[in-house]
Design an enzyme around this catalytic site. Structure first.
Site, PDB file in Angstrom:
ATOM      1  CG  ASN A  68     -71.032  -7.956  15.338  1.00  0.00           C
ATOM      2  OD1 ASN A  68     -71.650  -7.732  14.302  1.00  0.00           O
ATOM      3  ND2 ASN A  68     -70.983  -7.081  16.329  1.00  0.00           N
ATOM      4  CB  CYS A  70     -74.994  -3.346  13.237  1.00  0.00           C
ATOM      5  SG  CYS A  70     -73.201  -3.521  13.391  1.00  0.00           S
ATOM      6  CG  HIS A 106     -76.410  -6.222  15.569  1.00  0.00           C
ATOM      7  ND1 HIS A 106     -75.708  -6.955  14.644  1.00  0.00           N
ATOM      8  CD2 HIS A 106     -75.482  -5.471  16.229  1.00  0.00           C
ATOM      9  CE1 HIS A 106     -74.420  -6.658  14.735  1.00  0.00           C
ATOM     10  NE2 HIS A 106     -74.258  -5.766  15.690  1.00  0.00           N
TER      11      HIS A 106
END
Length: 341
Positions: free
Chosen positions: A297, A142, A267
């Site tokens: 996500n 990520c 993020h």
């Protein structure tokens, strides 16, 4: 229009495809680098909380309350990591007024390719028609886009390359089970890209990065099942405490006070983490990206997707200072202030 440092380069490619002059043969290295264009690709299939909840055996309200996601994008069979990356990269090149022949390096930030070889960046370069560009993949999960952006900044400032294409692309739904309540409703697919070019004044500031490898197994893909596992509570506790000093360090290295930031793009892990980190920044006048609500996500693609969304909605203008923050498996993290293109 901003002048490039040194004399205008001449791009020459031999019959074998090797570029003789990837950078200007005269003139000093650029004193800075900047993002010249952004691009994004969001899969066509939208999965509602009702569908995700039915798959995971939970209530739709449970998903919204727990992670703040209301819908997410899932790639179909034809929307591959490389294919999505190519589409996002094309938009970034168009936005910057460049074409494939201008690209010196392609960096693909991803952790969800189906195979290790050939590397995805080489296939992205081929899909774009970049004849002689170097290409390599970078896996920091990520935090991958932030790591790749720091590498691109160094390549441009050192005059190793003039135009570096940084792409974050993920197909996370290949690695999670829709029936796993801890991952299925959360993770999604997509891609976004940024073209990094020389600048007289820095538009990408020094990165603050690191990792906590002793906790790496909090987020992992099991070798025996090929499925992702995540200790959500532990990751949440780590993120909202350990990353505040990283945010401060990135601001200090850029020479900005948090109150001077116009945007904060972390993020897009889940809405609770995003809001907690936004409060920790202490930038009352900045807009905090909340792309996770309708995108899910998307791991290494989430930061550039959220930045692209803010820019497209007119919530940022060219030259605005924005803090980017990536964090996740590893446990890896990286943050830097950039000026919005």
């Amino acid at each position: 229009m901003e002048q490039r440092p040194g004399k205008r380069e001449e791009r020459k490619v031999t019959e074998s495809g090797h570029r003789r002059t990837a950078v200007a043969e005269s003139g000093s290295p650029a004193t800075g680098a900047r993002i010249a264009g952004l691009g994004a690709y969001r899969p066509q299939t939208v999965v509602s909380n009702e569908q995700a909840a039915a798959d995971a055996g939970v209530a739709p309200e449970w998903i919204a309350q727990r992670v703040g996601i209301h819908e997410r994008r899932r790639a179909t069979g034809s929307e591959t990591v490389v294919g999505m990356a190519v589409e996002a990269a094309r938009e970034a090149l168009d936005a910057a007024g460049k074409d494939a022949n201008d690209v010196d390096v392609v960096i693909l930030a991803t952790c969800s390719l189906p195979t290790a070889m050939p590397n995805g960046a080489a296939r992205v370069a081929a899909g774009l028609g970049c004849r002689a560009a170097a290409g390599f993949d970078l896996n920091a999960a990520c935090a991958g886009f932030n790591h790749a952006l720091a590498v691109a900044d160094g390549l441009v400032r050192s005059a190793v390359a003039r135009n570096v294409l940084v792409v974050g692309a993920e197909r996370m739904t290949d690695w999670v089970s829709a029936h796993d309540r801890d991952t299925g409703p959360i993770f999604a697919d997509g891609a976004a890209a940024a073209l990094v070019v020389p600048a007289i004044r820095p538009g990408i500031f020094p990165v603050a990065w690191g990792g906590d490898g002793e906790r790496a197994d909090l987020i992992r893909i099991r070798a025996d099942t090929g499925r992702m596992e995540m200790a959500g509570r532990e990751v949440f506790a780590w993120a909202v405490t350990a990353l505040t000093p990283v945010i401060r360090a990135a601001c200090e290295r850029a020479g900005f006070e948090p109150g001077e930031l116009k945007g904060f793009v972390p993020h897009q892990a889940n809405l609770r983490i995003v809001k907690a980190l936004g409060a920790a920044v202490g930038a009352a006048g900045s807009v905090t990206a909340t792309d996770v609500t309708h995108t899910g996500n998307t791991c290494g693609a989430s930061v550039p997707l959220a930045l692209h969304a803010l820019r497209q909605r007119g919530e940022l203008t060219a030259g605005d200072p924005v803090l980017l923050l990536g964090f996740g498996a590893g446990l890896s993290y990286a943050a830097q202030v950039v000026l919005s293109p």
